[in-house]
Design a protein around this motif. Sequence first.
Motif, PDB file in Angstrom:
ATOM      1  N   LEU A  61       0.823  -1.208   0.000  1.00 38.12           N
ATOM      2  CA  LEU A  61       0.000   0.000   0.000  1.00 38.12           C
ATOM      3  C   LEU A  61       0.862   1.265   0.000  1.00 38.12           C
ATOM      4  CD1 LEU A  61      -2.801  -0.975   2.535  1.00 38.12           C
ATOM      5  CD2 LEU A  61      -3.044  -0.630   0.076  1.00 38.12           C
ATOM      6  N   THR A  62       1.964   1.249   0.745  1.00 35.39           N
ATOM      7  CA  THR A  62       2.843   2.412   0.807  1.00 35.39           C
ATOM      8  C   THR A  62       3.529   2.648  -0.526  1.00 35.39           C
ATOM      9  OG1 THR A  62       3.209   1.999   3.157  1.00 35.39           O
ATOM     10  CG2 THR A  62       4.766   3.451   2.069  1.00 35.39           C
ATOM     11  N   PHE A  63       3.857   1.590  -1.234  1.00 31.10           N
ATOM     12  CA  PHE A  63       4.491   1.746  -2.543  1.00 31.10           C
ATOM     13  C   PHE A  63       3.548   2.442  -3.527  1.00 31.10           C
ATOM     14  CE2 PHE A  63       5.415   0.247  -6.850  1.00 31.10           C
ATOM     15  CZ  PHE A  63       6.732   0.687  -6.968  1.00 31.10           C
ATOM     16  N   PHE A  64       2.265   2.084  -3.489  1.00 33.38           N
ATOM     17  CA  PHE A  64       1.306   2.655  -4.436  1.00 33.38           C
ATOM     18  C   PHE A  64       0.686   3.976  -3.963  1.00 33.38           C
ATOM     19  CE2 PHE A  64       1.170  -1.823  -5.883  1.00 33.38           C
ATOM     20  CZ  PHE A  64       1.577  -1.593  -7.186  1.00 33.38           C
ATOM     21  N   LEU A  65       0.959   4.370  -2.728  1.00 32.49           N
ATOM     22  CA  LEU A  65       0.369   5.591  -2.190  1.00 32.49           C
ATOM     23  C   LEU A  65       0.690   6.851  -3.001  1.00 32.49           C
ATOM     24  CD1 LEU A  65      -1.259   7.007   0.028  1.00 32.49           C
ATOM     25  CD2 LEU A  65       0.862   7.159   1.349  1.00 32.49           C
ATOM     26  N   PRO A  66       1.940   7.113  -3.392  1.00 34.49           N
ATOM     27  CA  PRO A  66       2.192   8.353  -4.147  1.00 34.49           C
ATOM     28  C   PRO A  66       1.496   8.383  -5.506  1.00 34.49           C
ATOM     29  CG  PRO A  66       4.211   7.071  -3.987  1.00 34.49           C
ATOM     30  CD  PRO A  66       3.195   6.412  -3.122  1.00 34.49           C
ATOM     31  N   PHE A  67       1.344   7.225  -6.139  1.00 36.59           N
ATOM     32  CA  PHE A  67       0.634   7.171  -7.423  1.00 36.59           C
ATOM     33  C   PHE A  67      -0.841   7.511  -7.228  1.00 36.59           C
ATOM     34  CE2 PHE A  67       4.168   4.147  -7.948  1.00 36.59           C
ATOM     35  CZ  PHE A  67       4.842   4.795  -8.976  1.00 36.59           C
ATOM     36  N   GLY A  68      -1.430   6.972  -6.174  1.00 38.13           N
ATOM     37  CA  GLY A  68      -2.821   7.276  -5.887  1.00 38.13           C
ATOM     38  C   GLY A  68      -3.026   8.736  -5.555  1.00 38.13           C
ATOM     39  N   LEU A  69      -2.111   9.311  -4.788  1.00 44.49           N
ATOM     40  CA  LEU A  69      -2.222  10.727  -4.449  1.00 44.49           C
ATOM     41  C   LEU A  69      -2.074  11.604  -5.679  1.00 44.49           C
ATOM     42  CD1 LEU A  69      -0.180  10.829  -1.123  1.00 44.49           C
ATOM     43  CD2 LEU A  69      -2.639  11.156  -1.380  1.00 44.49           C
ATOM     44  N   GLU A  70      -1.204  11.210  -6.590  1.00 44.57           N
ATOM     45  CA  GLU A  70      -0.957  12.012  -7.789  1.00 44.57           C
ATOM     46  C   GLU A  70      -2.118  11.935  -8.779  1.00 44.57           C
ATOM     47  OE1 GLU A  70       1.148  14.550 -10.319  1.00 44.57           O
ATOM     48  OE2 GLU A  70       1.634  13.985  -8.264  1.00 44.57           O
ATOM     49  N   PHE A  71      -2.636  10.747  -9.004  1.00 41.68           N
ATOM     50  CA  PHE A  71      -3.613  10.557 -10.071  1.00 41.68           C
ATOM     51  C   PHE A  71      -5.063  10.550  -9.603  1.00 41.68           C
ATOM     52  CE2 PHE A  71       0.293   8.481 -11.713  1.00 41.68           C
ATOM     53  CZ  PHE A  71       0.549   9.404 -12.704  1.00 41.68           C
ATOM     54  N   ILE A  72      -5.313  10.156  -8.354  1.00 42.48           N
ATOM     55  CA  ILE A  72      -6.688  10.095  -7.864  1.00 42.48           C
ATOM     56  C   ILE A  72      -7.015  11.305  -6.991  1.00 42.48           C
ATOM     57  CG2 ILE A  72      -8.323   8.773  -6.474  1.00 42.48           C
ATOM     58  CD1 ILE A  72      -6.817   6.252  -7.388  1.00 42.48           C
ATOM     59  N   GLY A  73      -6.133  11.619  -6.059  1.00 41.57           N
ATOM     60  CA  GLY A  73      -6.361  12.768  -5.202  1.00 41.57           C
ATOM     61  C   GLY A  73      -6.155  12.434  -3.737  1.00 41.57           C
ATOM     62  N   SER A  74      -6.492  13.405  -2.886  1.00 44.12           N
ATOM     63  CA  SER A  74      -6.217  13.273  -1.461  1.00 44.12           C
ATOM     64  C   SER A  74      -7.087  12.222  -0.772  1.00 44.12           C
ATOM     65  CB  SER A  74      -6.393  14.616  -0.769  1.00 44.12           C
ATOM     66  OG  SER A  74      -7.715  15.064  -0.919  1.00 44.12           O
ATOM     67  N   ILE A  75      -8.158  11.805  -1.397  1.00 45.01           N
ATOM     68  CA  ILE A  75      -8.996  10.747  -0.824  1.00 45.01           C
ATOM     69  C   ILE A  75      -8.189   9.456  -0.666  1.00 45.01           C
ATOM     70  CG2 ILE A  75      -9.940   9.952  -3.027  1.00 45.01           C
ATOM     71  CD1 ILE A  75     -12.156  10.253  -0.049  1.00 45.01           C
ATOM     72  N   THR A  76      -7.165   9.305  -1.489  1.00 43.39           N
ATOM     73  CA  THR A  76      -6.316   8.109  -1.415  1.00 43.39           C
ATOM     74  C   THR A  76      -5.597   8.034  -0.075  1.00 43.39           C
ATOM     75  OG1 THR A  76      -5.955   8.311  -3.785  1.00 43.39           O
ATOM     76  CG2 THR A  76      -4.503   6.831  -2.610  1.00 43.39           C
ATOM     77  N   GLY A  77      -5.145   9.173   0.446  1.00 39.77           N
ATOM     78  CA  GLY A  77      -4.466   9.188   1.737  1.00 39.77           C
ATOM     79  C   GLY A  77      -5.381   8.756   2.867  1.00 39.77           C
ATOM     80  N   ALA A  78      -6.604   9.230   2.841  1.00 43.24           N
ATOM     81  CA  ALA A  78      -7.578   8.834   3.859  1.00 43.24           C
ATOM     82  C   ALA A  78      -7.908   7.352   3.745  1.00 43.24           C
ATOM     83  CB  ALA A  78      -8.841   9.668   3.722  1.00 43.24           C
ATOM     84  N   LEU A  79      -8.074   6.884   2.526  1.00 46.65           N
ATOM     85  CA  LEU A  79      -8.353   5.467   2.296  1.00 46.65           C
ATOM     86  C   LEU A  79      -7.182   4.596   2.751  1.00 46.65           C
ATOM     87  CD1 LEU A  79     -10.426   3.504   1.118  1.00 46.65           C
ATOM     88  CD2 LEU A  79      -9.293   3.765  -1.084  1.00 46.65           C
ATOM     89  N   TYR A  80      -5.973   5.069   2.500  1.00 48.44           N
ATOM     90  CA  TYR A  80      -4.761   4.358   2.951  1.00 48.44           C
ATOM     91  C   TYR A  80      -4.785   4.206   4.471  1.00 48.44           C
ATOM     92  CZ  TYR A  80       0.180   3.772   4.170  1.00 48.44           C
ATOM     93  OH  TYR A  80       1.361   3.330   4.712  1.00 48.44           O
ATOM     94  N   GLY A  81      -5.065   5.288   5.168  1.00 49.25           N
ATOM     95  CA  GLY A  81      -5.108   5.251   6.627  1.00 49.25           C
ATOM     96  C   GLY A  81      -6.167   4.308   7.157  1.00 49.25           C
ATOM     97  N   VAL A  82      -7.342   4.339   6.555  1.00 54.37           N
ATOM     98  CA  VAL A  82      -8.432   3.466   6.993  1.00 54.37           C
ATOM     99  C   VAL A  82      -8.062   1.998   6.769  1.00 54.37           C
ATOM    100  CG1 VAL A  82     -10.813   2.771   6.461  1.00 54.37           C
ATOM    101  CG2 VAL A  82     -10.241   5.187   6.704  1.00 54.37           C
ATOM    102  N   ILE A  83      -7.487   1.690   5.616  1.00 53.07           N
ATOM    103  CA  ILE A  83      -7.114   0.302   5.317  1.00 53.07           C
ATOM    104  C   ILE A  83      -6.048  -0.192   6.280  1.00 53.07           C
ATOM    105  CG2 ILE A  83      -6.014  -1.209   3.614  1.00 53.07           C
ATOM    106  CD1 ILE A  83      -7.446   0.420   1.449  1.00 53.07           C
ATOM    107  N   VAL A  84      -5.063   0.641   6.595  1.00 54.84           N
ATOM    108  CA  VAL A  84      -3.995   0.230   7.515  1.00 54.84           C
ATOM    109  C   VAL A  84      -4.552  -0.001   8.922  1.00 54.84           C
ATOM    110  CG1 VAL A  84      -1.876   0.991   8.648  1.00 54.84           C
ATOM    111  CG2 VAL A  84      -2.116   1.236   6.186  1.00 54.84           C
ATOM    112  N   VAL A  85      -5.442   0.865   9.377  1.00 56.51           N
ATOM    113  CA  VAL A  85      -6.031   0.702  10.712  1.00 56.51           C
ATOM    114  C   VAL A  85      -6.888  -0.565  10.770  1.00 56.51           C
ATOM    115  CG1 VAL A  85      -7.705   1.674  12.338  1.00 56.51           C
ATOM    116  CG2 VAL A  85      -5.942   3.128  11.341  1.00 56.51           C
TER     117      VAL A  85
END
Length: 97
Positions: A61-85
């Motif tokens: 998930l951390t590897f793909f996080l910057p791609f998601g932030l760049e192409f999808i938007g800031s919702i990816t960061g929130a989704l990343y946090g929820v999935i990790v928790v």
Amino acid sequence: MFLSGFIACLFVSVFCFLFSFLIWRKKELSLISGYNEKTYSGDKEKLAKGVGILLLETGILTFFLPFGLEFIGSITGALYGVIVVISTIACFVYIKF
């Protein structure tokens, strides 16, 4: 901005992959924070597998996080946090029961 974020996430994901391998496959349980060989009474195989899979998933998930932030938007960061928790809670439940 993307390149610096990608490099940081790449470093973190490589460390997650390394620790996942060491804990899950090599059974280096001393790398788990708070683990004490003398006081732990649970299944060590289950602990190693659970923490190893959690670290592997977090690394992916951390590897793909910057791609998601760049192409999808800031919702990816929130989704990343929820999935990790949620994954951490699931790992805890898996190890305890």
